[in-house]
Design an enzyme around this catalytic site. Sequence first.
Site, PDB file in Angstrom:
ATOM      1  N   HIS A 154       1.105 -16.590 -40.797  1.00  0.00           N
ATOM      2  CA  HIS A 154       1.152 -17.990 -41.242  1.00  0.00           C
ATOM      3  C   HIS A 154       2.185 -18.149 -42.366  1.00  0.00           C
ATOM      4  O   HIS A 154       2.952 -19.110 -42.390  1.00  0.00           O
ATOM      5  CB  HIS A 154      -0.215 -18.431 -41.772  1.00  0.00           C
ATOM      6  CG  HIS A 154      -1.319 -18.407 -40.763  1.00  0.00           C
ATOM      7  ND1 HIS A 154      -2.400 -17.563 -40.864  1.00  0.00           N
ATOM      8  CD2 HIS A 154      -1.535 -19.143 -39.638  1.00  0.00           C
ATOM      9  CE1 HIS A 154      -3.233 -17.772 -39.860  1.00  0.00           C
ATOM     10  NE2 HIS A 154      -2.733 -18.722 -39.084  1.00  0.00           N
ATOM     11  N   SER A 210      -3.442 -11.794 -36.575  1.00  0.00           N
ATOM     12  CA  SER A 210      -4.263 -12.890 -36.062  1.00  0.00           C
ATOM     13  C   SER A 210      -5.493 -13.012 -36.948  1.00  0.00           C
ATOM     14  O   SER A 210      -6.031 -11.996 -37.419  1.00  0.00           O
ATOM     15  CB  SER A 210      -4.705 -12.582 -34.623  1.00  0.00           C
ATOM     16  OG  SER A 210      -5.786 -13.414 -34.251  1.00  0.00           O
ATOM     17  N   ARG A 229      -8.292 -13.584 -35.959  1.00  0.00           N
ATOM     18  CA  ARG A 229      -9.409 -12.940 -35.245  1.00  0.00           C
ATOM     19  C   ARG A 229      -9.451 -11.423 -35.475  1.00  0.00           C
ATOM     20  O   ARG A 229     -10.480 -10.802 -35.225  1.00  0.00           O
ATOM     21  CB  ARG A 229      -9.325 -13.231 -33.746  1.00  0.00           C
ATOM     22  CG  ARG A 229      -9.709 -14.664 -33.405  1.00  0.00           C
ATOM     23  CD  ARG A 229      -9.761 -14.879 -31.905  1.00  0.00           C
ATOM     24  NE  ARG A 229     -10.295 -16.187 -31.569  1.00  0.00           N
ATOM     25  CZ  ARG A 229      -9.572 -17.287 -31.489  1.00  0.00           C
ATOM     26  NH1 ARG A 229      -8.278 -17.252 -31.734  1.00  0.00           N
ATOM     27  NH2 ARG A 229     -10.142 -18.442 -31.185  1.00  0.00           N
ATOM     28  N   GLY A 257      -6.480 -21.891 -40.771  1.00  0.00           N
ATOM     29  CA  GLY A 257      -6.920 -21.142 -41.947  1.00  0.00           C
ATOM     30  C   GLY A 257      -7.113 -19.671 -41.679  1.00  0.00           C
ATOM     31  O   GLY A 257      -6.591 -19.136 -40.690  1.00  0.00           O
TER      32      GLY A 257
HETATM   33  P1  AMP Z   1      -3.817 -20.425 -36.043  1.00  0.00           P
HETATM   34  O1  AMP Z   1      -4.270 -20.549 -37.466  1.00  0.00           O
HETATM   35  O2  AMP Z   1      -4.237 -19.179 -35.384  1.00  0.00           O
HETATM   36  O3  AMP Z   1      -4.088 -21.678 -35.243  1.00  0.00           O
HETATM   37  O4  AMP Z   1      -2.227 -20.301 -36.130  1.00  0.00           O
HETATM   38  C1  AMP Z   1      -1.456 -21.261 -36.793  1.00  0.00           C
HETATM   39  C2  AMP Z   1      -0.006 -21.023 -36.485  1.00  0.00           C
HETATM   40  O5  AMP Z   1       0.366 -19.710 -36.893  1.00  0.00           O
HETATM   41  C3  AMP Z   1       0.288 -21.110 -34.978  1.00  0.00           C
HETATM   42  O6  AMP Z   1       1.526 -21.756 -34.791  1.00  0.00           O
HETATM   43  C4  AMP Z   1       0.353 -19.659 -34.580  1.00  0.00           C
HETATM   44  O7  AMP Z   1       1.152 -19.414 -33.440  1.00  0.00           O
HETATM   45  C5  AMP Z   1       0.985 -19.051 -35.812  1.00  0.00           C
HETATM   46  N1  AMP Z   1       0.699 -17.608 -35.878  1.00  0.00           N
HETATM   47  C6  AMP Z   1      -0.500 -16.995 -35.752  1.00  0.00           C
HETATM   48  N2  AMP Z   1      -0.363 -15.663 -35.802  1.00  0.00           N
HETATM   49  C7  AMP Z   1       0.965 -15.423 -35.962  1.00  0.00           C
HETATM   50  C8  AMP Z   1       1.763 -14.235 -36.071  1.00  0.00           C
HETATM   51  N3  AMP Z   1       1.217 -13.025 -36.036  1.00  0.00           N
HETATM   52  N4  AMP Z   1       3.099 -14.369 -36.215  1.00  0.00           N
HETATM   53  C9  AMP Z   1       3.669 -15.599 -36.247  1.00  0.00           C
HETATM   54  N5  AMP Z   1       2.979 -16.753 -36.159  1.00  0.00           N
HETATM   55  C10 AMP Z   1       1.643 -16.669 -36.003  1.00  0.00           C
END
Ligand code: AMP
Length: 282
Positions: free
Chosen positions: A37, A187, A189, A31
């Site tokens: 995403h 990100s 974060r 999320g």
């Molecule tokens: P997360 O919500 O951070 O667990 O990320 C979910 C998915 O989105 C994971 O497969 C991440 O690698 C991908 N993701 C997160 N940030 C990026 C980004 N800047 N570019 C591409 N994919 C991303």
Amino acid sequence: MIILKDPARLQQYLHKEKFKHVEIAFVPTMGALHEGHLALIQQAIAPNRLVVCSIFVNPTQFNDHNDFLRYPITLEADIALLEKSGCQLLFLPGVNDLYPGGTSALEQYDLGYLETLLEGAFRPGHFQGVCQVMSRLLQAVSPHLLFMGRKDYQQCMVVNRLLQLTGSQTQLIACPTVREADGLALSSRNRRLSSADRQKAPAIYEALRQIRNHLQAGSLTGLKKTAITSLEQNGFTVDYVEIADAHTLMPQENWNGQQPLVALVAAFLGPVRLIDNEQLNS
Ligand code: AMP
């Protein structure tokens, strides 16, 4: 967009779709959605495909409990973004739905050396948590295709290992990192960066680009040291800067001029830990 919370109901629903020969594409997330995403969802969309996204902040993959407590939650905005994105189904389980027996004494996976390096070394237990949640999500969705971001380079390798270990038929598609105009990798974060730290944050990608631009056959030690120094000068506390084989992730001290390499960084800006990577010669 359909929203389902219960894994059994999700399985039932998807079973009917698979029976109609619809291909299932899955985008797991925690999320606080952003363009990174949404790019995964865009890449997942295709004719005769059902795109399933999940939102679940998995407690078992946070080695730092405070990081878990501070993880951003923006569910209403996420649902609105997903509605617009073309995602057809949101899987939104709670902790009890995925871990009905609780989260203590969960199964462990043999991830070999992958778990001892880089993120594995600096975040003990993190990848076990990733596998614990991914095995449950994959069991519920059983997708043909799984879309994940190369931003989490090592995570892609760990999930590939999990697919191997479980004999899964699912194919992982690792998608390019989406960046802000100044190079900062998107990100969830990033929302927690102060505005002063947000100004400094692009230095992480700049350090990776410097490594790529100055790569030459021979010792890699100087490149890594220069990157660490420039990050520290920009106010980062560095966990690691590493140059590794792009296929095995084994750290390299020397380059033969041909081996495919990836540079990876993890560093704190204040309380926020950022990671990024760049493939150097492929
Ligand atoms: P997360 O919500 O951070 O667990 O990320 C979910 C998915 O989105 C994971 O497969 C991440 O690698 C991908 N993701 C997160 N940030 C990026 C980004 N800047 N570019 C591409 N994919 C991303």
